[in-house]
Structure formats: structure tokens, C-alpha cells
Design a protein around this motif. Structure first.
Motif, PDB file in Angstrom:
ATOM      1  N   THR A  28       0.892  -1.415  -0.362  1.00 46.88           N
ATOM      2  CA  THR A  28      -0.143  -0.005  -0.037  1.00 46.88           C
ATOM      3  C   THR A  28       0.704   1.433  -0.319  1.00 46.88           C
ATOM      4  O   THR A  28       1.875   0.941   0.458  1.00 46.88           O
ATOM      5  CB  THR A  28      -1.253   0.267   1.005  1.00 46.88           C
ATOM      6  N   SER A  30      -0.199   3.998   0.379  1.00 51.92           N
ATOM      7  CA  SER A  30      -1.212   5.446   1.440  1.00 51.92           C
ATOM      8  C   SER A  30      -0.899   6.011   2.078  1.00 51.92           C
ATOM      9  O   SER A  30      -1.870   7.241   2.032  1.00 51.92           O
ATOM     10  CB  SER A  30      -3.016   4.796   1.433  1.00 51.92           C
ATOM     11  N   ARG A  31       0.611   5.203   2.563  1.00 55.13           N
ATOM     12  CA  ARG A  31       0.929   6.726   3.718  1.00 55.13           C
ATOM     13  C   ARG A  31       2.438   7.542   3.061  1.00 55.13           C
ATOM     14  O   ARG A  31       2.919   8.040   3.913  1.00 55.13           O
ATOM     15  CB  ARG A  31       1.477   5.801   4.960  1.00 55.13           C
ATOM     16  N   TRP A  53      -0.375  12.246   1.169  1.00 49.20           N
ATOM     17  CA  TRP A  53      -0.937  11.179   1.516  1.00 49.20           C
ATOM     18  C   TRP A  53      -2.038  11.222   1.341  1.00 49.20           C
ATOM     19  O   TRP A  53      -3.003   9.830   1.328  1.00 49.20           O
ATOM     20  CB  TRP A  53       0.219  10.723   2.753  1.00 49.20           C
ATOM     21  N   ILE A  54      -2.750  12.027   1.985  1.00 51.34           N
ATOM     22  CA  ILE A  54      -4.232  11.701   2.524  1.00 51.34           C
ATOM     23  C   ILE A  54      -4.276  12.860   1.285  1.00 51.34           C
ATOM     24  O   ILE A  54      -6.189  12.899   1.286  1.00 51.34           O
ATOM     25  CB  ILE A  54      -4.341  12.252   4.002  1.00 51.34           C
ATOM     26  N   ARG A  72      -5.774  10.791  -5.720  1.00 48.20           N
ATOM     27  CA  ARG A  72      -5.588   9.657  -5.459  1.00 48.20           C
ATOM     28  C   ARG A  72      -7.263   9.338  -4.477  1.00 48.20           C
ATOM     29  O   ARG A  72      -8.016  10.092  -3.525  1.00 48.20           O
ATOM     30  CB  ARG A  72      -4.781   9.015  -4.970  1.00 48.20           C
ATOM     31  N   ASP A  73      -7.037   7.194  -4.387  1.00 44.94           N
ATOM     32  CA  ASP A  73      -7.839   6.733  -3.783  1.00 44.94           C
ATOM     33  C   ASP A  73      -7.341   5.626  -3.661  1.00 44.94           C
ATOM     34  O   ASP A  73      -6.654   4.799  -3.755  1.00 44.94           O
ATOM     35  CB  ASP A  73      -8.993   5.973  -4.438  1.00 44.94           C
ATOM     36  N   ASN A  74      -7.260   6.084  -1.797  1.00 43.98           N
ATOM     37  CA  ASN A  74      -6.512   6.035  -1.146  1.00 43.98           C
ATOM     38  C   ASN A  74      -6.782   3.733  -0.923  1.00 43.98           C
ATOM     39  O   ASN A  74      -6.296   2.445  -0.781  1.00 43.98           O
ATOM     40  CB  ASN A  74      -6.126   5.664   0.255  1.00 43.98           C
ATOM     41  N   ALA A  75      -8.152   3.902  -0.464  1.00 46.52           N
ATOM     42  CA  ALA A  75      -9.024   2.891  -0.410  1.00 46.52           C
ATOM     43  C   ALA A  75      -8.987   1.535  -1.482  1.00 46.52           C
ATOM     44  O   ALA A  75      -8.632   0.259  -1.859  1.00 46.52           O
ATOM     45  CB  ALA A  75     -10.108   2.904  -0.648  1.00 46.52           C
ATOM     46  N   ASN A  77      -5.844   1.877  -3.509  1.00 42.76           N
ATOM     47  CA  ASN A  77      -4.275   1.643  -4.544  1.00 42.76           C
ATOM     48  C   ASN A  77      -4.726   2.853  -4.975  1.00 42.76           C
ATOM     49  O   ASN A  77      -3.725   1.704  -6.312  1.00 42.76           O
ATOM     50  CB  ASN A  77      -3.373   1.037  -3.935  1.00 42.76           C
TER      51      ASN A  77
END
Length: 124
Positions: A28, A30-31, A53-54, A72-75, A77
Motif C-alpha cells: 500500500t 496510502s501513507r 498522502w491524504i 488519489r483513492d487510497n482505498a 490504492n
């Protein structure tokens, strides 16, 4: 093994639009901050846009401000680049990359994961 795979490139007319996607697998991101870069024939690779990152902080090179949007869509990735009002000078191979930092970065050496690139060609 971590991998970034770009998609969405192609041939478009001047003034047209494309949306690039960059799907991450193997780990991931996401961070971490992420970015889009491009390299035109005979030119050095340059940063196009970057995002923290967010997603609260973004950066755009002057030449694409008001036309491109990074998100971005971290869910999922996944990183995106929406490109509107494309110009012939936007023609390049576009790469997504993941940074070692949580905040956005415009420095290429801060990016340690790179995709294979997707070709964007804008006809006049």
C-alpha cells in the motif's frame, strides 16, 4: 513485489481530455506522497503534479495549472491524473511514482517506486 501500473494514455486531439490511472499492487502507498512525471522525446523527465498522502496538498508545474488535476483513492490504492484542454506540448510518456515521504515532493530522488509509463500523444 511492489508495482505501479499506469493506464489511460493514448492519442487525443488538441483540446481533448484524458484520465490517467496508476494502480499500485504488492504494497500500500496510502501513507506516501505520489506524483506524475513526464518525459518528452529529447527532454529530461519533469514533474507534472504531486499529491500528499491524504490528498490535502497538491502541486502542479506551471504549464499544466488549471488544466490537470491529480487525485488519489487510497482505498483503491490508485492515483489519477485528469488532463483537460490538452496541447501538443503535453505529448510525452507519463510516469507515476511513489515517494518515500508522506508529504508531497517535487524532487525526483525522493521517489523510489516508478511505473513503466504510458504514452500520451496530442495531435495539433
Amino acid at each position: 513485489q511492489a508495482q505501479l501500473v499506469e493506464s489511460g494514455g493514448g492519442l487525443v486531439q488538441h483540446g481533448g481530455s484524458l484520465r490517467l490511472s496508476c494502480e499500485a499492487s504488492g504494497r500500500t502507498f496510502s501513507r506516501y506522497g505520489m506524483g506524475w512525471f513526464r518525459q518528452a522525446p529529447g527532454k529530461e523527465r519533469e514533474i507534472v503534479a504531486a499529491i500528499s498522502w491524504i490528498g490535502f496538498s497538491t502541486y502542479y508545474v506551471d504549464s499544466v495549472k488549471g488544466r490537470f488535476t491529480i487525485s488519489r483513492d487510497n482505498a483503491k490504492n490508485t492515483l489519477y491524473l485528469r488532463m483537460n484542454n490538452l496541447k501538443p506540448e503535453d505529448t510525452a510518456v507519463y510516469y507515476c511514482a511513489a515517494s518515500t515521504l508522506a508529504d508531497l515532493s517535487t524532487i525526483q530522488t525522493n521517489y523510489n517506486y516508478w511505473g513503466q509509463g504510458t504514452q500520451v500523444t496530442v495531435s495539433s
